[in-house]
Design a protein around this motif. Structure first.
Motif, PDB file in Angstrom:
ATOM      1  N   LEU A   6      10.230  16.985 -19.811  1.00 35.32           N
ATOM      2  CA  LEU A   6       9.108  17.415 -19.115  1.00 35.32           C
ATOM      3  C   LEU A   6       7.753  17.805 -20.026  1.00 35.32           C
ATOM      4  CD1 LEU A   6      10.782  19.743 -16.511  1.00 35.32           C
ATOM      5  CD2 LEU A   6      10.376  17.138 -16.408  1.00 35.32           C
ATOM      6  N   ASP A   7       6.536  17.474 -19.445  1.00 36.74           N
ATOM      7  CA  ASP A   7       5.509  18.097 -19.886  1.00 36.74           C
ATOM      8  C   ASP A   7       5.022  17.411 -21.297  1.00 36.74           C
ATOM      9  OD1 ASP A   7       4.633  19.642 -17.390  1.00 36.74           O
ATOM     10  OD2 ASP A   7       6.290  20.796 -18.015  1.00 36.74           O
ATOM     11  N   TYR A   9       2.703  16.223 -22.998  1.00 36.57           N
ATOM     12  CA  TYR A   9       1.227  15.938 -22.641  1.00 36.57           C
ATOM     13  C   TYR A   9       0.915  14.799 -24.015  1.00 36.57           C
ATOM     14  CZ  TYR A   9       1.391  20.091 -19.944  1.00 36.57           C
ATOM     15  OH  TYR A   9       1.611  21.090 -19.054  1.00 36.57           O
ATOM     16  N   ASN A  32       4.657  12.607 -18.851  1.00 38.59           N
ATOM     17  CA  ASN A  32       3.515  13.108 -19.645  1.00 38.59           C
ATOM     18  C   ASN A  32       2.786  13.925 -19.047  1.00 38.59           C
ATOM     19  OD1 ASN A  32       3.958   9.779 -20.937  1.00 38.59           O
ATOM     20  ND2 ASN A  32       4.375  11.491 -22.419  1.00 38.59           N
ATOM     21  N   ASP A  33       2.528  13.894 -17.560  1.00 40.83           N
ATOM     22  CA  ASP A  33       1.794  14.846 -17.083  1.00 40.83           C
ATOM     23  C   ASP A  33       2.610  15.863 -16.353  1.00 40.83           C
ATOM     24  OD1 ASP A  33      -0.337  13.197 -17.512  1.00 40.83           O
ATOM     25  OD2 ASP A  33      -0.001  11.881 -15.962  1.00 40.83           O
ATOM     26  N   HIS A  34       1.921  16.960 -16.150  1.00 41.55           N
ATOM     27  CA  HIS A  34       2.416  18.256 -15.369  1.00 41.55           C
ATOM     28  C   HIS A  34       3.014  17.770 -14.097  1.00 41.55           C
ATOM     29  CE1 HIS A  34       3.782  22.342 -14.622  1.00 41.55           C
ATOM     30  NE2 HIS A  34       2.677  22.400 -13.620  1.00 41.55           N
ATOM     31  N   THR A  52      12.851  21.298 -20.886  1.00 35.41           N
ATOM     32  CA  THR A  52      11.630  21.829 -20.869  1.00 35.41           C
ATOM     33  C   THR A  52      10.680  22.146 -22.274  1.00 35.41           C
ATOM     34  OG1 THR A  52      12.391  24.059 -20.756  1.00 35.41           O
ATOM     35  CG2 THR A  52      12.113  22.999 -18.651  1.00 35.41           C
ATOM     36  N   ARG A  56       5.822  25.638 -19.955  1.00 28.48           N
ATOM     37  CA  ARG A  56       5.051  24.734 -19.336  1.00 28.48           C
ATOM     38  C   ARG A  56       5.369  24.423 -17.785  1.00 28.48           C
ATOM     39  NH1 ARG A  56       3.412  20.267 -24.093  1.00 28.48           N
ATOM     40  NH2 ARG A  56       2.117  21.281 -25.146  1.00 28.48           N
ATOM     41  N   THR A  57       6.643  24.390 -17.513  1.00 23.60           N
ATOM     42  CA  THR A  57       7.131  24.243 -16.185  1.00 23.60           C
ATOM     43  C   THR A  57       8.217  25.520 -15.737  1.00 23.60           C
ATOM     44  OG1 THR A  57       6.995  21.849 -16.007  1.00 23.60           O
ATOM     45  CG2 THR A  57       8.684  22.907 -14.607  1.00 23.60           C
TER      46      THR A  57
END
Length: 330
Positions: A6-7, A9, A32-34, A52, A56-57
């Motif tokens: 996840l995340d 970026y 790559n995106d939230h 994770t 970020r999440t």
């Protein structure tokens, strides 16, 4: 077996770490995106393992209840507060700390170096001047000289202590406050301990370096911000909720303080329609404090090792061993 990262970026997870032992046995998908709250449950429903990155999440009790295939969550920091450990444990979901080899150390200098850069960018209006230059304009603002000014540090731990050293190199006076700070500890770091309200009243720049917890949420509120000089700046690279965001926005909008440099926010990523985006006296960055190649290499390498260990049937560094009693079938 399906694994989600996840995340990511910067789209760096697969290049900074060796995931070959994972991809040989599992399907790996990088986001790559939230993922927004209204889509995350549906998007992550097929995955057995979720990796994770820091905070970020948020993996909440509600989300866990909807992820029926989920068997393990990998975290890059055991102190994250965005994972509902109790809900994961009750559901038989393991939470594993992704530990990288000792040859990939975490850099404690990343955040204070960035914080000092954000401080400089804020008081010299670098972002605004850069944008004006790209629009064909020339210099417009007057910057603040640091030498001879007072830096107030809210928190004098590892990051705050480095900030104090940087300030001394810039010929600044350093004052500090935290709940348990002593005169001797402040003196050893090159600072003078003052009362909290005095720190905000005396400082030309206030920099926040406080761990977020129940006692520190809203630690910097309307009263503290009101005590600041109209020529003073506030810099926050800690966590958004340490500062009362509404009070800060009001002070910036009414020019009760000169400006702010913010790397952290109550809601991340920061919504496009957030009032901070409409202010011209604030420098905004997207939570970059810890984000360096060295640190990202360590985080992703640790996550890859944690997933590989799980696939080997030997999950390692489990933070909620009680979940083994309710372990979901593979």
């Amino acid at each position: 077996m399906k694994v989600a990262i996840l995340d990511d970026y910067a789209n760096a997870a697969l290049t900074l770490a060796d995931w070959s032992t994972v991809t040989a046995r599992a399907s790996l998908h990088v986001f790559n995106d939230h993922l927004a709250d209204d889509e995350i449950a549906e998007v992550l429903a097929p995955f057995d393992v979720i990796c994770t990155l820091r905070e970020r999440t948020t993996i909440s009790e509600e989300l866990i209840a909807r992820l029926l295939n989920l068997k393990m969550i990998v975290v890059t920091d055991p102190r994250v507060t965005t994972i509902d450990y109790a809900a994961a444990t009750a559901a038989g979901i393991l939470v594993s700390e992704g530990r990288a080899p000792d040859s990939l150390p975490y850099s404690p200098a990343a955040t204070p170096e960035f914080a000092w850069g954000l401080l400089l960018a804020t008081v010299r209006h670098l972002a605004a001047e850069s944008q004006r230059l790209r629009q064909g304009q020339w210099q417009h603002t007057l910057g603040l000289t640091l030498a001879g000014r007072t830096l107030g540090l809210v928190g004098l731990g590892r990051i705050g202590t480095r900030m104090a050293r940087y300030a001394q190199a810039f010929d600044m006076r350093v004052i500090a406050w935290s709940r348990n700070l002593t005169d001797d500890a402040a003196r050893e770091a090159g600072a003078v301990r003052v009362d909290k309200q005095d720190l905000f009243a005396q400082s030309d720049i206030v920099s926040i370096h406080y761990v977020l917890g129940e006692r520190s949420r809203g630690l910097v509120g309307a009263r503290e911000i009101a005590a600041m000089k109209p020529t003073a700046y506030l810099v926050n690279t800690s966590r958004g909720p340490v500062v009362d965001e509404a009070a800060l926005v009001a002070a910036l909008r009414e020019r009760h303080i000169a400006g702010a440099g913010l790397d952290v926010f109550d809601e991340e990523p920061l919504p496009r329609d957030h009032p901070l985006n409409g202010l011209d006296n604030v420098t905004l960055t997207p939570h970059l404090g810890f984000v360096t190649e060295d640190n990202m290499r360590r985080f992703h390498a640790g996550a890859a090792l944690a997933v590989a260990a799980y696939l080997d049937g030997r999950p390692a560094h489990i933070l909620n061993p009680e979940a083994l009693m309710h372990k979901r079938p593979s």
